[in-house]
Design a protein around this motif. Structure first.
Motif, PDB file in Angstrom:
ATOM      1  N   UNK A 187      18.035  -8.797  11.287  1.00 25.36           N
ATOM      2  CA  UNK A 187      19.245  -9.529  11.658  1.00 25.36           C
ATOM      3  C   UNK A 187      20.212  -8.658  12.454  1.00 25.36           C
ATOM      4  N   UNK A 188      20.033  -7.333  12.366  1.00 26.32           N
ATOM      5  CA  UNK A 188      20.964  -6.404  13.029  1.00 26.32           C
ATOM      6  C   UNK A 188      20.243  -5.619  14.111  1.00 26.32           C
ATOM      7  N   UNK A 189      20.992  -5.119  15.099  1.00 27.63           N
ATOM      8  CA  UNK A 189      20.371  -4.354  16.170  1.00 27.63           C
ATOM      9  C   UNK A 189      19.616  -3.145  15.614  1.00 27.63           C
ATOM     10  N   UNK A 190      18.501  -2.781  16.271  1.00 27.32           N
ATOM     11  CA  UNK A 190      17.715  -1.609  15.856  1.00 27.32           C
ATOM     12  C   UNK A 190      17.797  -0.591  16.991  1.00 27.32           C
ATOM     13  N   UNK A 191      18.273   0.630  16.702  1.00 24.05           N
ATOM     14  CA  UNK A 191      18.366   1.621  17.775  1.00 24.05           C
ATOM     15  C   UNK A 191      16.979   2.095  18.220  1.00 24.05           C
ATOM     16  N   UNK A 192      16.923   2.754  19.369  1.00 22.13           N
ATOM     17  CA  UNK A 192      15.654   3.266  19.881  1.00 22.13           C
ATOM     18  C   UNK A 192      15.041   4.249  18.909  1.00 22.13           C
ATOM     19  N   UNK A 193      13.723   4.278  18.867  1.00 22.89           N
ATOM     20  CA  UNK A 193      12.945   5.247  18.096  1.00 22.89           C
ATOM     21  C   UNK A 193      13.175   5.175  16.580  1.00 22.89           C
ATOM     22  N   UNK A 194      13.778   4.096  16.105  1.00 19.90           N
ATOM     23  CA  UNK A 194      14.040   3.976  14.660  1.00 19.90           C
ATOM     24  C   UNK A 194      12.944   3.152  13.987  1.00 19.90           C
ATOM     25  N   UNK A 195      12.921   3.238  12.641  1.00 20.69           N
ATOM     26  CA  UNK A 195      12.112   2.300  11.859  1.00 20.69           C
ATOM     27  C   UNK A 195      13.084   1.355  11.166  1.00 20.69           C
ATOM     28  N   UNK A 196      12.853   0.090  11.252  1.00 15.51           N
ATOM     29  CA  UNK A 196      13.697  -0.884  10.553  1.00 15.51           C
ATOM     30  C   UNK A 196      12.873  -1.572   9.483  1.00 15.51           C
ATOM     31  N   UNK A 197      13.402  -1.552   8.259  1.00 18.39           N
ATOM     32  CA  UNK A 197      12.754  -2.261   7.154  1.00 18.39           C
ATOM     33  C   UNK A 197      13.752  -3.314   6.686  1.00 18.39           C
ATOM     34  N   UNK A 198      13.317  -4.514   6.591  1.00 18.57           N
ATOM     35  CA  UNK A 198      14.226  -5.558   6.115  1.00 18.57           C
ATOM     36  C   UNK A 198      13.484  -6.459   5.172  1.00 18.57           C
ATOM     37  N   UNK A 199      13.117  -5.907   3.990  1.00 19.85           N
ATOM     38  CA  UNK A 199      12.359  -6.696   3.028  1.00 19.85           C
ATOM     39  C   UNK A 199      12.586  -6.102   1.648  1.00 19.85           C
ATOM     40  N   UNK A 200      12.313  -6.874   0.614  1.00 22.87           N
ATOM     41  CA  UNK A 200      12.499  -6.376  -0.750  1.00 22.87           C
ATOM     42  C   UNK A 200      11.446  -5.322  -1.050  1.00 22.87           C
ATOM     43  N   UNK A 201      11.867  -4.286  -1.806  1.00 26.12           N
ATOM     44  CA  UNK A 201      10.938  -3.209  -2.176  1.00 26.12           C
ATOM     45  C   UNK A 201       9.920  -3.747  -3.182  1.00 26.12           C
ATOM     46  N   UNK A 202       8.697  -3.270  -3.085  1.00 24.24           N
ATOM     47  CA  UNK A 202       7.619  -3.729  -3.964  1.00 24.24           C
ATOM     48  C   UNK A 202       7.842  -3.221  -5.392  1.00 24.24           C
ATOM     49  N   UNK A 203       7.575  -4.058  -6.386  1.00 30.00           N
ATOM     50  CA  UNK A 203       7.717  -3.681  -7.798  1.00 30.00           C
ATOM     51  C   UNK A 203       6.334  -3.708  -8.435  1.00 30.00           C
ATOM     52  N   UNK A 204       6.002  -2.676  -9.273  1.00 31.16           N
ATOM     53  CA  UNK A 204       4.711  -2.648  -9.965  1.00 31.16           C
ATOM     54  C   UNK A 204       4.970  -2.753 -11.464  1.00 31.16           C
ATOM     55  N   UNK A 205       4.307  -3.638 -12.161  1.00 34.02           N
ATOM     56  CA  UNK A 205       4.389  -3.708 -13.622  1.00 34.02           C
ATOM     57  C   UNK A 205       3.005  -3.395 -14.164  1.00 34.02           C
ATOM     58  N   UNK A 206       2.824  -2.133 -14.587  1.00 34.85           N
ATOM     59  CA  UNK A 206       1.515  -1.666 -15.076  1.00 34.85           C
ATOM     60  C   UNK A 206       1.023  -2.540 -16.222  1.00 34.85           C
ATOM     61  N   UNK A 207      -0.227  -2.916 -16.214  1.00 34.40           N
ATOM     62  CA  UNK A 207      -0.871  -3.611 -17.322  1.00 34.40           C
ATOM     63  C   UNK A 207      -0.442  -5.057 -17.519  1.00 34.40           C
ATOM     64  N   UNK A 208       0.466  -5.567 -16.685  1.00 37.33           N
ATOM     65  CA  UNK A 208       1.025  -6.909 -16.883  1.00 37.33           C
ATOM     66  C   UNK A 208      -0.053  -7.983 -16.885  1.00 37.33           C
TER      67      UNK A 208
END
Ligand code: UD1
Ligand code: MG
Length: 464
Positions: free
Chosen positions: A432-453
């Protein structure tokens, strides 16, 4: 003697046998309306100021269709017959003198060469008129040409008025005439509507002129199939086929390979370079220009577009008013909807849609993307599922993606938004926001792990 040609095209009727709300001459064959074809033929014989169309049914629409050609119009508000159509044109036509060529607006295949040959014949014989006739296997519906013992034309009898002997005659009036204008206008008012249809028949001019002491000459046409009028949709389809055949033959003789040519549709206005291959069921339409060595896949549709050399258009691809650079590949199943500029060497793959988008050389969008109102630089990789959200419900907004960028799969770019050069957008990001040159843009929820679930859930479900 003045032999300048004036052409009058009669096109006021509705064309009842078409069973249509649209006037017959507005139907299309070979990618153009019937009236455009007949007007363009007329313009090979006479300058626009000497070409007139008699209009009646849907005259506004017919007028719009021929407006660009600069020809004159004659309004026949009530259709009282083909003779009447000219009687009411006297003010525009009579003063022009010379030779008056008349034919009907529903005959799109008439070659100008036949009209020219008729005019040349008229100039030689000095008859009051020359009418084009043809021996038809089945002349049903046509006026029959009645000759006397010496073989001179005496009269034309309409189908509905003929005796059985007259109707057995196979020489038909095809509906193309050349009159000496001075003689025509002197006698046209002698036409009478004394027939069961109560119409003023143009064909009765034959008798009128003979009665006045003139002679009428017949010009027998060799290839009548090109001269016949269109009265129903079967004849319309046959004319369309004839135009299509003519165009693909021209292309093949000019060095284009057309596979299964009987299935291919190419408009007359299209230009194609040598060694281009057109596959079955492709349609190349409007003002399209295709370079050399291109390949147009089966069932592709290309309209009003420019393709440079060596462009590969995959099967089932649709390209509209766009430009595609040399060596680019588009499709299969791609859509360049409108106003796109695709640079040389670009790859656009399956289920990718572009609208008002510029994409620089070497860039790739290979699968499942929508790129609208976008400016994309060079050597950009657009991942599968990338969407430019160009519409906010009210207005369209721009997306800019700098050269050498990498757009991860399923990225959502909410416009207006600008991505700098050489940057990375992580897969699945909502940007949704400008991304400068040579950058990495992440715009998503971080992954969650629930061991053994998952194991726990399985074990619980086995309990009674
Ligand atoms: C006409 C000829 C017939 C000929 C045939 C060839 C006459 C009387 N008959 O018959 O001998 O064999 O064409 O196709 O001419 N139109 C007007 N205003 C009118 C009537 C017609 O502009 O009042 C136009 C129509 O739009 C059409 C053309 O004239 O484009 C011919 O009229 P149509 O009724 O089709 O004549 P046909 O019966 O076919
Ligand atoms: Mg007709």
């Amino acid at each position: 003697m003045d032999t300048r040609v004036t052409v009058a095209i009669l096109a006021a009727g509705l064309g009842t046998r078409m069973k249509s709300r649209k006037a017959k001459v507005l139907h299309q064959a070979g990618g153009k309306t019937l009236i455009e074809h007949t007007v363009e033929t007329a313009l090979e014989l006479a300058p626009p100021e000497r070409v007139f169309v008699v209009v009646g049914h849907q005259s506004d629409e017919v007028q719009r269709t021929v407006a660009g050609h600069g020809v004159g119009l004659i309004h026949q508000r009530e259709q009282k017959g083909t003779g009447h159509a000219l009687m009411i044109g006297r003010n525009s036509l009579a003063q022009l003198g010379g030779l008056l060529v008349v034919y009907y607006g529903d005959c799109p295949l008439i070659p100008a060469s036949v009209l020219q040959a008729m005019v040349e014949s008229q100039k030689k014989t000095h008859a009051a008129a020359t009418i084009v006739t043809a021996d038809l296997d089945d002349p049903t519906g046509y006026g029959r040409v009645i000759r006397d013992a010496a073989g001179h034309v005496r009269t034309v009898v309409e189908q509905r008025d003929g005796t059985p002997e007259q109707l057995a005659i196979r020489e038909a009036n095809v509906g193309i005439y050349c009159f000496r204008a001075d003689v025509f206008w002197k006698h046209v008012d002698e036409l009478q509507p004394n027939n069961p249809a109560r119409e003023y028949y143009l064909t009765d001019m034959v008798e009128v002129l003979i009665r006045a002491g003139h002679t009428i000459d017949a010009f027998r046409a060799q290839n009548p199939s090109q001269l016949l009028g269109i009265n129903n949709r079967i004849e319309l389809a046959a004319a369309d086929r004839a135009f299509r055949e003519r165009k693909v033959r021209e292309l093949m003789l000019a060095g284009v390979t057309v596979r299964k040519p009987e299935t291919v549709t190419v408009d007359d206005t299209v230009l194609v370079g040598i060694d281009t291959v057109i596959e079955p069921f492709a349609q190349v339409l409007g003002r399209t220009v295709i370079g050399e060595g291109c390949h147009i896949g089966a069932c592709a549709i290309v309209r009003d577009s420019q393709l440079a050399d060596d462009v590969e258009v995959g099967p089932f691809t649709s390209i509209g008013s766009s430009r595609v650079g040399a060596g680019a590949q588009v499709g299969p199943y791609a859509r360049l909807r409108m106003d796109n500029d695709v640079a040389p060497g670009v790859h656009i793959g399956n289920f990718v849609e572009l609208k008002k988008t510029r994409i620089g050389s070497g860039s790739k969008a290979m699968h499942l993307a929508y790129l609208g109102d976008s400016a994309i630089g060079e050597d950009v990789n657009i991942g599968a599922g990338t969407i430019t959200c160009n519409f906010d419900g009210r207005k369209k907004h721009q997306t800019t993606i700098g050269s050498h960028s990498f757009v991860g799969s399923n990225a959502t770019l909410v416009a207006p938004v600008e991505i700098g050069e050489g940057s990375y957008l992580a897969a699945g990001s909502v940007i949704t926001d400008p991304v400068p040159s040579d950058a990495l843009a992440l715009g998503r929820a971080r992954q969650v792990i629930k061991e053994g679930w998952a194991r726990k859930r399985r074990d619980n479900s086995h309990r009674p």
